[in-house]
Scaffold this active site. Structure first.
Site, PDB file in Angstrom:
ATOM      1  N   ARG A 197     -82.455  -9.156  53.027  1.00 40.65           N
ATOM      2  CA  ARG A 197     -81.287  -8.634  53.735  1.00 40.65           C
ATOM      3  C   ARG A 197     -80.228 -10.443  53.790  1.00 40.65           C
ATOM      4  NH1 ARG A 197     -81.092  -8.746  59.530  1.00 40.65           N
ATOM      5  NH2 ARG A 197     -83.653  -9.351  59.330  1.00 40.65           N
ATOM      6  N   ASN A 224     -86.871 -18.859  52.223  1.00 41.01           N
ATOM      7  CA  ASN A 224     -85.750 -18.806  52.929  1.00 41.01           C
ATOM      8  C   ASN A 224     -85.404 -17.832  53.989  1.00 41.01           C
ATOM      9  OD1 ASN A 224     -82.234 -17.406  52.838  1.00 41.01           O
ATOM     10  ND2 ASN A 224     -84.096 -15.337  53.150  1.00 41.01           N
ATOM     11  N   TYR A 239     -83.830 -24.747  66.143  1.00 45.63           N
ATOM     12  CA  TYR A 239     -83.506 -24.344  65.089  1.00 45.63           C
ATOM     13  C   TYR A 239     -82.910 -25.811  64.383  1.00 45.63           C
ATOM     14  CZ  TYR A 239     -80.404 -22.049  61.530  1.00 45.63           C
ATOM     15  OH  TYR A 239     -80.342 -21.339  60.137  1.00 45.63           O
ATOM     16  N   ALA A 299     -84.460 -28.753  64.745  1.00 44.64           N
ATOM     17  CA  ALA A 299     -85.872 -29.466  64.343  1.00 44.64           C
ATOM     18  C   ALA A 299     -86.416 -28.785  62.892  1.00 44.64           C
ATOM     19  CB  ALA A 299     -86.443 -29.403  65.618  1.00 44.64           C
ATOM     20  N   LYS A 324     -84.541 -26.442  60.852  1.00 46.44           N
ATOM     21  CA  LYS A 324     -83.770 -27.320  59.553  1.00 46.44           C
ATOM     22  C   LYS A 324     -84.839 -28.705  59.200  1.00 46.44           C
ATOM     23  CE  LYS A 324     -83.241 -23.098  59.130  1.00 46.44           C
ATOM     24  NZ  LYS A 324     -83.661 -21.951  57.710  1.00 46.44           N
TER      25      LYS A 324
END
Ligand code: NAP
Length: 248
Positions: A16, A91, A156, A158, A160
């Site tokens: 997706r 991913n 999020y 943190a 990344k």
């Protein structure tokens, strides 16, 4: 543009959104791809049907990247499917936004576990497989959010930023074996990940992007194939923004 003939690629969350675009581009470039997903069978089956012309070159596997036992079982099985592993794209990712005072422990853990621990789980086993051939390319799907730190995204951001920091360490560990690990940082990309954003917020975010639009999946996929190519042999521990000018 690139030739991945006879190469074997894993794309987590590859059925997706951005991952689907990456899988598609690797298939077009001749690779055999395992696209993994967490639970959305409907989307995964629709993806497989859409690319049925690639036959056995497209394999789907369902498991949770944050579950160490499931990841280990996947890699134990990998030799039956792939004789070698050249490329891993970390991913798979989720968002659970909230201001930190209201962020539940569950939302913190879910995002860190999927985005960061998932990257660690997959990288750890992939590195073992790649070391055998003294060759490998690992690409993390980070985010400009990991460098800008948007409000409501403490978990999020943190996760990344953690992917980028992790790649700096790992790149130094595996450099001598011809294994590279790099990060791609998309800005706002049109996928289902952003479908919960209210219209006025989308408008506001677009106004903040110098190019005044959200990016497309293909625009991210091309950069991933570049990092994965043999030509990108002297690039490791690097981070590339794909954000229409919304750079940190
Ligand atoms: P998406 O459309 O929501 O797709 C996410 C994919 O990840 C799905 O295939 C999903 O599987 C899989 N996944 C989620 N949790 C998983 C888990 N625990 N184990 C295994 N697979 C899991 O998201 P997207 O927009 O394409 O985002 C892909 C990556 O790009 C993420 O890491 C995201 O943080 C990053 N990113 C996106 C944007 C953006 O604007 N879209 C910007 C910057 C960075 P199912 O299909 O089974 O649910």
């Amino acid at each position: 543009m690139y030739n991945f003939e006879s190469q074997h690629v894993i794309v987590t969350g590859g059925t997706r959104g951005i991952g689907a675009g990456i899988t598609e581009n690797f298939l077009k470039a001749g690779a055999a791809v395992i696209a993994t997903y967490a639970g959305n069978d409907e989307a995964a089956n629709a993806f497989k049907d859409k690319y049925s012309q690639y036959g056995e070159k497209l394999i789907l596997k369902k498991f949770n990247v944050s579950n160490t036992n499931e990841v280990e079982a996947f890699f134990n099985d990998l030799e039956k499917t792939f004789p070698s592993l050249e490329v891993l794209v970390n991913n798979a990712g989720i968002r659970r936004d909230n201001i930190v005072a209201s962020m539940t422990e569950g939302d913190w853990d879910a995002v860190i576990d999927t985005n960061l621990k998932g990257t660690y789980n997959m990288t750890r086993f992939a590195v073992l497989a790649m070391m055998k051939n003294r060759y490998g390319r690992i690409i993390n799907m980070s985010s400009v959010g990991g460098k800008l730190g948007l409000p409501g995204q403490a978990n999020y951001a943190a996760s990344k930023a953690g992917q980028i920091a992790m790649s700096l360490s790992v790149s130094k560990e595996v450099a001598k074996r011809n294994i590279t690990i790099n990060n791609v940082c998309p800005g706002f990309i049109e996928t289902e990940l952003l479908k919960d954003l209210p219209e006025d917020q989308v408008k506001e975010y677009k106004s903040q992007v110098p190019m005044k639009r959200f990016g497309k999946v293909e625009e991210v996929a091309h950069a991933v194939l570049f990092f994965a190519s043999k030509e990108a042999s002297y690039i490791t521990g690097a981070t590339l923004d794909i954000a229409g000018g919304l750079n940190a």
